[in-house]
Design an enzyme around this catalytic site. Structure first.
Site, short mmCIF file in Angstrom:
data_model
loop_
_atom_site.label_atom_id
_atom_site.label_comp_id
_atom_site.label_asym_id
_atom_site.label_seq_id
_atom_site.Cartn_x
_atom_site.Cartn_y
_atom_site.Cartn_z
NE ARG A 1 -2.36 1.80 3.18
CZ ARG A 1 -2.44 1.74 4.51
NH1 ARG A 1 -3.18 0.80 5.09
NH2 ARG A 1 -1.81 2.61 5.26
CG HIS B 1 -7.31 2.49 5.54
ND1 HIS B 1 -7.57 1.25 5.00
CD2 HIS B 1 -8.47 2.93 6.07
CE1 HIS B 1 -8.85 0.95 5.20
NE2 HIS B 1 -9.42 1.95 5.84
CE1 TYR C 1 -0.18 1.93 8.55
CE2 TYR C 1 -1.20 3.58 9.95
CZ TYR C 1 -1.17 2.86 8.77
OH TYR C 1 -2.12 3.09 7.82
C1 LIG Z 1 -16.74 -5.98 9.66
C2 LIG Z 1 -15.81 -4.79 9.74
N1 LIG Z 1 -14.92 -4.70 10.74
C3 LIG Z 1 -14.08 -3.65 10.81
C4 LIG Z 1 -14.15 -2.64 9.89
C5 LIG Z 1 -13.20 -1.44 9.98
N2 LIG Z 1 -12.24 -1.51 8.88
C6 LIG Z 1 -12.37 -0.71 7.81
S1 LIG Z 1 -11.16 -0.97 6.67
C7 LIG Z 1 -10.44 -2.16 7.63
C8 LIG Z 1 -9.18 -2.87 7.15
C9 LIG Z 1 -9.39 -3.84 6.05
O1 LIG Z 1 -8.18 -4.24 5.52
P1 LIG Z 1 -8.08 -5.13 4.23
O2 LIG Z 1 -9.11 -6.20 4.23
O3 LIG Z 1 -6.67 -5.57 4.07
O4 LIG Z 1 -8.49 -4.14 3.05
P2 LIG Z 1 -7.74 -2.82 2.51
O5 LIG Z 1 -8.35 -1.69 3.25
O6 LIG Z 1 -6.29 -2.95 2.77
O7 LIG Z 1 -8.06 -2.77 1.04
C10 LIG Z 1 -11.14 -2.34 8.81
C11 LIG Z 1 -10.76 -3.28 9.86
C12 LIG Z 1 -15.12 -2.75 8.87
N3 LIG Z 1 -15.25 -1.84 7.91
N4 LIG Z 1 -15.93 -3.84 8.81
#
Ligand SMILES: Cc1ncc(C[n+]2csc(CCOP(=O)(O)OP(=O)(O)O)c2C)c(N)n1
Ligand SMILES: [Mg+2]
Length: 358
Positions: A255, A259, A268
């Site tokens: 990435r 985010h 981090y």
């Molecule tokens: C069920 C749920 N738990 C927590 C969150 C909060 N949250 C938003 S983005 C994220 C990280 C997801 O990471 P990843 O699956 O690697 O996707 P990326 O953002 O890196 O594309 C989290 C934990 C959420 N949106 N939905």
């Protein structure tokens, strides 16, 4: 321990580095298709870069940046037909552009305006999924439905590395495997789930290993190589159409952006690693490839960039021309029997919004 076969653990690549690593070739892609792929990459990149500016200008809300993810999105969509269903997460919010969705629709979604909602059947693009992995069972169900009806279409679900720790991912994957559903499970492994690194996310050596437990074939590709992504997705789609069930693709990147606009990764992330990822970003890599093949020159590149910039200018103008939404929409599907205070509360809300003091 069950593992993906050693040869499949290597990241598949097609694009070389213009020096010691030679370029490969993807069979069956002619010059027009190679340029169409570039057009899609540039459109997505432009959407993303303009969105960051619009956010800073207060014209859209919090925005999930996908800078560096364009090859995963464009490469995979180009391996589909328009009858195939796309299930995006917030990271693929603009993927509908590749199906002819107006930029204004997606910008309105990020503005929290109801004109940002579309009928999924108009584009075969499901709603943008914000809860992590909950769309994986939906995609599995839709794919199974296509199979039951004897239709050739398949579905693709996009999700991140972090999503592979969620129950919904595992339920969807197992269900799709057991039902031989024509589904492509596309994992964008960008190394991070907000501030949680993938190394703290799992003890599996690769995310592709997780597919093994469900009897799902998996491939690992360089997620910054649009041609490798295309090829892996085309294989998965062929398998789906042949009745061989789901496939898992782990597309690996790093990435290179926060985010989302609400995140400060300097707390981090390793800045040197980010710099490396930015220097090796996917649009430039493909552009250099096309130039090496003699398919792209400055004039064509400029024309394609100008086209994409115009799409965004028109998109933001159209989104901002929408009249403000009726606040009653917030509650439209919330109550069977509205509480006694509902009418007075709504009148209050209208007064506050109308008065600009909210
Ligand atoms: C069920 C749920 N738990 C927590 C969150 C909060 N949250 C938003 S983005 C994220 C990280 C997801 O990471 P990843 O699956 O690697 O996707 P990326 O953002 O890196 O594309 C989290 C934990 C959420 N949106 N939905
Ligand atoms: Mg991630």
């Amino acid at each position: 321990m069950a593992q993906v076969l050693p040869a499949e653990r290597e990241l598949r690549r097609v694009i070389g580095d213009g020096a010691s690593v030679p370029d490969g070739e993807v069979e069956g892609l002619d010059a027009d298709e190679l340029i169409a792929l570039y057009r899609s990459l540039v459109l997505l990149r432009t959407y993303d870069e303009r969105s960051l500016v619009y956010h800073r200008q207060g014209r859209i809300g919090t925005y999930a940046i996908f800078w560096g993810h364009e090859a995963m999105q464009a490469g995979s969509v180009h391996a589909l037909t328009d009858d195939d269903w796309i299930f995006p997460s917030y990271r693929e919010s603009a993927i509908g552009l590749l199906r002819g969705m107006p930029a204004a629709t997606i910008l309105s979604w990020w503005r929290g305006h109801p004109s940002g909602w579309w009928n999924p059947a108009d584009y075969n693009v499901a709603s943008i999924c914000v809860p992590i992995a909950t769309h994986v069972p939906h995609a599995a169900g839709l794919a199974w439905g296509k199979k039951l009806r004897g239709e050739p279409a398949c579905a693709i679900a996009y999700f991140g590395d972090g999503a592979t720790s969620e129950g919904a991912f595992h339920e969807g994957a197992n269900f799709a495997a057991v039902m031989d559903a024509p589904l492509v499970l596309f994992c964008n492994n960008n190394g991070w789930a907000i501030s949680t690194p993938v190394t703290a996310q799992t003890r599996a050596e690769t995310l592709a290993d997780k597919a093994v437990g469900y009897g799902i074939p998996a491939a690992r590709v360089d997620g910054g190589d649009v041609l490798a992504v295309f090829e892996a997705t085309r294989d998965a789609v062929a398998r789906a159409r042949a009745g061989e069930g789901p496939s898992f693709i782990e597309a690996v990147t790093y990435r290179a952006a926060p985010h989302a606009t609400a995140d400060d990764p300097s707390a981090y992330i390793d800045p040197a690693r980010v710099e490396e990822a930015r220097a090796n970003e996917c649009v430039g890599r493909y552009e250099r490839y096309l130039r090496r093949q003699g398919l792209l020159d400055d004039a064509l590149a400029e024309e394609i960039r100008a086209e994409a910039a115009a799409v965004m200018r028109e998109g933001i103008a159209a989104a901002e021309a929408e009249s403000p939404a009726d606040p009653a929409l917030l509650f439209e599907h919330a109550f069977v029997d509205p509480p006694a205070s509902y009418a007075a509360d709504l009148a209050d809300l209208r007064r506050i919004l109308g008065g600009g003091s909210g």
